[in-house]
Design an enzyme around this catalytic site. Structure first.
Site, PDB file in Angstrom:
ATOM      1  CE1 TYR A 144      36.732  35.027  15.328  1.00 27.97           C
ATOM      2  CE2 TYR A 144      37.740  34.815  13.203  1.00 27.97           C
ATOM      3  CZ  TYR A 144      36.964  34.298  14.283  1.00 27.97           C
ATOM      4  OH  TYR A 144      36.141  33.353  14.085  1.00 27.97           O
ATOM      5  CG  ASP A 239      33.607  42.742  16.584  1.00 27.30           C
ATOM      6  OD1 ASP A 239      33.911  41.924  15.841  1.00 27.30           O
ATOM      7  OD2 ASP A 239      33.026  42.422  17.727  1.00 27.30           O
ATOM      8  CE  LYS A 267      34.553  36.702  22.099  1.00 28.13           C
ATOM      9  NZ  LYS A 267      35.191  35.452  22.187  1.00 28.13           N
TER      10      LYS A 267
END
Ligand code: KE4
Length: 427
Positions: A144, A239, A267
């Protein structure tokens, strides 16, 4: 454990927010029931609006590596807020953040801040396409990379949880430029690069896929992928929105000795405030406006509050003691859960790297999405709710990872293990 206030709030939320949540994975759709509403969070705990306390292993999906509301972050954000909450003008702290990221991650020569992991991955893809003048990208099923159109193809996390890995609303014309392979399948890589390697602008991947649970790259796989991308002029985009500054100060790429061309962050570098970043080789990054032809922008990019929270977080992580603590806690949790599952006679694959982990209810190791899909989701749901009733909050989906923080204690872990032993016995 009763939650009348949460129930009432969820009923209200459903009237004005689609599904009652601002992000699908929060809706408990994978485990059933209704989500609790959080009143406050501190350290390794969150409290719901009904006063129930939970040891938190979601950590707001990764940012809370120091636990919730650490004093150093609160102080940094308050100090920054007194000088202004947003400028839209260059400011010193965003330069400090860029320098910290470049110093921590050698493959990143230049970096641009944005506001989410989705933005970072979307921009990295556009940049790779602009730099290579190629349109096709390659991703891996179950990975994802946020909800940008070209990446919502066989995606993980909430898309997978809700059974929409190929989201509605993405034109076929977009999706046809995205090729998807199973992870940990070197033969599939060889075949794809032999067939169309010279048309691939980029490969984007989570070096440690953690949006279909959590599984690890098999020995040699990442190195093989790197060789193929170099041979075909295809950019490699790591990623690290989740693994950046999570699996060590240099992220997964340092831990796994891989040098990507571009890296996406999010994050942790925002300390819980909205943030994203993408960076890499200067010759690629200099294709970005205002220097080059690839456009990317953002009103709140480099927001002073998010940058202050991120810098305060990196300050606490840089000396490395945090990662040693996280590794010790992770090993304690892993050993305890494995012992508890064995004692209960329940087949569980507890898979972990550093402070990231997941528990598949399966009899065999999980190495790719197809394996993860064979895990027993009903058992996971029962385990999730059993642990919640014991005051332990795990990710509400079998296709998510769990996170430890430096605020967790060995006692928290022991409490968790004892709760798991009771719950597993009842499955
Ligand atoms: P955001 O746009 O949610 O900041 O980041 C997207 C993203 C990109 N790359 C990776 C590897 C990610 O894990 C994420 C987002 N992670 C999910 C949890 N698996 C966010 C939780 C949610 O969607 O609510």
């Amino acid at each position: 454990m009763s939650r009348p206030q949460s129930e009432a709030l969820f009923a209200q939320a459903l009237q004005c927010i689609p599904g009652g949540v601002n992000s699908p994975v929060r809706a408990f759709r994978a485990v059933g029931g209704t989500p609790f509403f959080v009143e406050r969070a501190k350290g390794a705990r969150v409290w719901d609006v009904d006063g129930n306390a939970y040891v938190d292993y979601v950590g707001t999906w990764g940012p809370a590596i120091l636990g919730h509301a650490p004093p150093a972050i609160l102080q940094a954000v308050c100090r920054a807020a007194e000088r202004g909450t947003s400028f839209g003008i260059p400011h010193p702290a965003e330069v400090a953040m860029a320098r910290r990221v470049c110093a921590a991650v050698p493959s990143v020569q230049k970096v641009r801040l944005c506001n989410s992991g989705t933005e970072a991955c979307m921009a990295a893809i556009r940049l790779a396409r602009g730099f290579t003048r190629r349109d096709t990208i390659l991703k891996f099923d179950g990975c994802y990379h946020g909800h940008a159109d070209s990446l919502l193809v066989k995606a993980g996390s909430g898309a997978l949880t809700l059974g929409h890995p190929d989201s509605a609303g993405v034109p076929a014309d977009f999706a046809r430029h995205t090729r998807v392979l199973p992870f940990n399948d070197p033969d599939a890589l060889d075949a794809t690069f032999a067939a169309c390697g010279d048309t691939l602008a980029a490969v984007i991947l989570e070096l440690v896929p953690a949006n279909a649970g959590l599984y690890l790259p098999q020995p040699g796989y990442l190195e093989h992928l790197r060789q193929l991308t170099r041979a075909h002029g295809t950019l490699l985009i790591a990623d690290e929105v989740m693994t950046g500054f999570r699996l060590g100060f240099g992220g997964a790429q340092h831990r796994l000795s891989l040098e990507p061309d571009l890296t996406c962050f999010g994050k942790i570098i925002g300390g819980g405030l909205p943030v994203g970043a993408f960076g890499g080789r200067a010759d690629i990054m200099d294709c970005l406006a205002p220097l080059g032809p690839v456009y990317q922008a953002g009103t709140l990019s480099g927001n002073p509050l998010a940058v202050a929270a991120g810098l305060a977080t990196l300050d606490q992580l840089e000396d490395g003691n945090a990662y040693a603590r996280l590794e010790t806690l992770g090993a304690q949790l892993e050993d305890g859960i494995k012992d508890a599952a064995r004692a209960a006679g329940v087949p569980v694959q507890f898979q972990r790297i550093g402070s990231m982990f997941c528990a598949y209810f399966a009899a065999h190791p999980v190495r790719r999405l197809a394996d993860a899909l064979t895990s027993n989701r009903q058992q996971f749901a029962a385990f999730f709710h059993g642990m919640l009733a014991e005051g332990i909050y795990l990710a509400p989906s079998p296709f998510e990872a769990g996170f430890l923080s430096t605020a967790h204690t060995p006692h928290d872990i022991e409490t968790t293990i004892q709760a798991a032993a009771r719950v597993l016995k009842r499955l």
